[in-house]
Scaffold this motif. Structure first.
Motif, short mmCIF file in Angstrom:
data_model
loop_
_atom_site.label_atom_id
_atom_site.label_comp_id
_atom_site.label_asym_id
_atom_site.label_seq_id
_atom_site.Cartn_x
_atom_site.Cartn_y
_atom_site.Cartn_z
N ALA A 59 0.32 3.71 17.74
CA ALA A 59 0.88 5.06 17.57
C ALA A 59 1.81 5.41 18.73
CB ALA A 59 -0.24 6.09 17.46
N TRP A 60 1.42 5.08 19.95
CA TRP A 60 2.24 5.34 21.13
C TRP A 60 3.60 4.65 21.00
CZ3 TRP A 60 2.35 8.40 25.29
CH2 TRP A 60 3.14 8.03 26.37
N MET A 61 3.57 3.36 20.62
CA MET A 61 4.80 2.59 20.47
C MET A 61 5.67 3.19 19.36
SD MET A 61 6.44 0.14 18.42
CE MET A 61 5.07 -0.23 17.37
N ILE A 62 5.07 3.52 18.23
CA ILE A 62 5.83 4.09 17.12
C ILE A 62 6.53 5.38 17.55
CG2 ILE A 62 5.63 5.22 14.86
CD1 ILE A 62 3.36 3.16 14.25
N GLY A 63 5.82 6.21 18.29
CA GLY A 63 6.40 7.48 18.74
C GLY A 63 7.55 7.32 19.71
N HIS A 64 7.69 6.15 20.30
CA HIS A 64 8.75 5.92 21.28
C HIS A 64 9.87 5.00 20.78
CE1 HIS A 64 5.67 7.62 23.89
NE2 HIS A 64 6.68 7.97 24.65
N LEU A 65 9.80 4.56 19.53
CA LEU A 65 10.87 3.69 19.08
C LEU A 65 12.11 4.49 18.69
CD1 LEU A 65 11.12 3.54 15.68
CD2 LEU A 65 9.05 2.26 15.97
N GLU A 66 13.25 3.85 18.78
CA GLU A 66 14.52 4.51 18.42
C GLU A 66 14.61 4.61 16.90
OE1 GLU A 66 17.88 2.50 20.16
OE2 GLU A 66 16.74 2.15 22.01
N LYS A 67 14.97 5.79 16.41
CA LYS A 67 15.04 6.04 14.97
C LYS A 67 15.88 5.00 14.25
CE LYS A 67 16.63 9.52 11.62
NZ LYS A 67 15.55 9.44 10.67
N THR A 68 17.00 4.58 14.84
CA THR A 68 17.88 3.61 14.18
C THR A 68 17.19 2.27 13.94
OG1 THR A 68 18.79 2.91 16.32
CG2 THR A 68 19.99 4.66 15.11
N TYR A 110 0.81 -1.21 0.00
CA TYR A 110 0.00 0.00 0.00
C TYR A 110 0.85 1.26 0.00
CZ TYR A 110 -3.80 -3.19 0.93
OH TYR A 110 -4.72 -4.20 0.83
N ALA A 111 2.14 1.13 0.28
CA ALA A 111 3.02 2.29 0.37
C ALA A 111 4.28 2.05 -0.44
CB ALA A 111 3.40 2.55 1.83
N SER A 112 4.91 3.12 -0.85
CA SER A 112 6.25 3.04 -1.43
C SER A 112 7.23 3.18 -0.28
CB SER A 112 6.47 4.19 -2.42
OG SER A 112 5.54 4.10 -3.47
N GLU A 113 8.34 2.47 -0.39
CA GLU A 113 9.29 2.49 0.71
C GLU A 113 10.12 3.77 0.69
OE1 GLU A 113 12.31 -0.46 3.09
OE2 GLU A 113 11.47 -1.10 1.18
N THR A 114 10.12 4.47 1.81
CA THR A 114 10.94 5.66 2.00
C THR A 114 12.26 5.23 2.60
OG1 THR A 114 8.95 6.97 2.43
CG2 THR A 114 11.05 7.91 3.16
N GLU A 115 13.34 5.85 2.20
CA GLU A 115 14.64 5.56 2.80
C GLU A 115 14.52 5.76 4.31
OE1 GLU A 115 18.97 7.63 2.96
OE2 GLU A 115 18.00 7.57 0.99
N THR A 116 14.94 4.77 5.08
CA THR A 116 14.72 4.82 6.52
C THR A 116 15.40 6.01 7.18
OG1 THR A 116 16.52 3.24 6.88
CG2 THR A 116 14.28 2.35 6.78
N GLY A 117 16.49 6.50 6.63
CA GLY A 117 17.16 7.66 7.21
C GLY A 117 16.31 8.92 7.14
N LEU A 118 15.33 8.94 6.25
CA LEU A 118 14.45 10.10 6.10
C LEU A 118 13.21 10.02 6.99
CD1 LEU A 118 14.57 10.43 2.20
CD2 LEU A 118 15.91 11.71 3.89
N LEU A 119 13.01 8.87 7.62
CA LEU A 119 11.84 8.68 8.47
C LEU A 119 12.12 9.11 9.90
CD1 LEU A 119 10.77 5.12 7.27
CD2 LEU A 119 9.70 7.30 6.66
N GLU A 120 11.10 9.64 10.55
CA GLU A 120 11.18 10.03 11.96
C GLU A 120 10.04 9.36 12.71
OE1 GLU A 120 13.47 11.75 13.51
OE2 GLU A 120 14.59 12.30 11.71
N THR A 141 11.79 -3.43 5.85
CA THR A 141 12.31 -2.71 7.01
C THR A 141 11.15 -2.38 7.95
OG1 THR A 141 12.01 -0.52 6.03
CG2 THR A 141 14.15 -1.63 5.64
N LEU A 142 11.49 -2.11 9.19
CA LEU A 142 10.48 -1.69 10.15
C LEU A 142 9.83 -0.39 9.67
CD1 LEU A 142 8.96 -1.87 12.81
CD2 LEU A 142 10.95 -0.88 13.95
N GLY A 143 10.63 0.51 9.13
CA GLY A 143 10.08 1.77 8.61
C GLY A 143 9.03 1.53 7.54
N PHE A 144 9.33 0.61 6.60
CA PHE A 144 8.35 0.31 5.55
C PHE A 144 7.12 -0.35 6.14
CE2 PHE A 144 6.38 -2.73 2.67
CZ PHE A 144 5.89 -1.84 1.73
N LEU A 145 7.30 -1.26 7.08
CA LEU A 145 6.16 -1.94 7.70
C LEU A 145 5.20 -0.93 8.31
CD1 LEU A 145 5.06 -4.82 8.35
CD2 LEU A 145 6.17 -4.58 10.57
#
Length: 177
Positions: free
Chosen positions: A123-132, A12-22, A146-150
């Protein structure tokens, strides 16, 4: 759609480079979907929520039930992918999950409340995960993700179903006006 090991998978989504995700932005994307959907979902009556879109299709209760199942399964995937990389994350039989949990027989308010509460936790969990950790990888149905894509795909999947429901049931403005 892609075909992997005898299974059609929809992305459903295109994968964004994980370094660009927050994480905070990903959390906000999901929270915005929830805030945008709840007002019009709350205008749907018990009767309307119980009627399938058409013969052989799900009702609104069952679609939101499917999104509950998605939340349950993907929350587990997201947590496990933070703990250990390279995991093989199984899929699930979506039709069976919806049927076996009898969403069609529950009250609309209960289905809606559970969906909202589970997604607030996601949403709570996502907001607290480490960017790396967004670059952590796992296998879903034989495909490396990747977790970011998931997370991005999870939100896009929800938006897809809500958009279709809104078209089929009408918007909140149409319902209230």
């Amino acid at each position: 759609m892609i075909y992997i090991r005898g299974v059609w998978m929809v992305k459903y989504a295109s994968e964004t480079e994980t370094g660009l995700l927050e994480p905070a932005e990903l959390r906000e994307r999901l929270a915005a979907v929830l805030r945008g959907a709840m007002p019009w979902l709350a205008t749907i009556s018990e009767a309307e929520a119980s009627v399938p879109e058409q013969e052989g299709k799900w009702s609104a209760k069952q679609v939101i039930g499917h999104l509950i199942d998605s939340a349950v399964n993907n929350l587990g995937r997201m947590v496990r992918m933070q703990i250990e990389e390279g995991l093989s994350l199984t899929g699930y039989e979506q039709m069976a999950w919806v049927r076996l949990q009898h969403y069609a027989e529950r009250e609309w308010a209960q289905v809606l409340g559970l969906w909202f509460a589970l997604n607030e936790q996601v949403a709570w969990m996502i907001g607290h995960l480490e960017k790396t950790r967004l670059a952590n990888q796992g296998m879903v149905e034989g495909e490396v993700v990747t977790l970011g894509f998931l997370i991005e795909d999870y939100v896009a999947h929800m938006e897809h179903h809500l958009r279709l429901m809104r078209l089929w049931l009408g918007t909140g403005a149409e319902r209230l006006g």
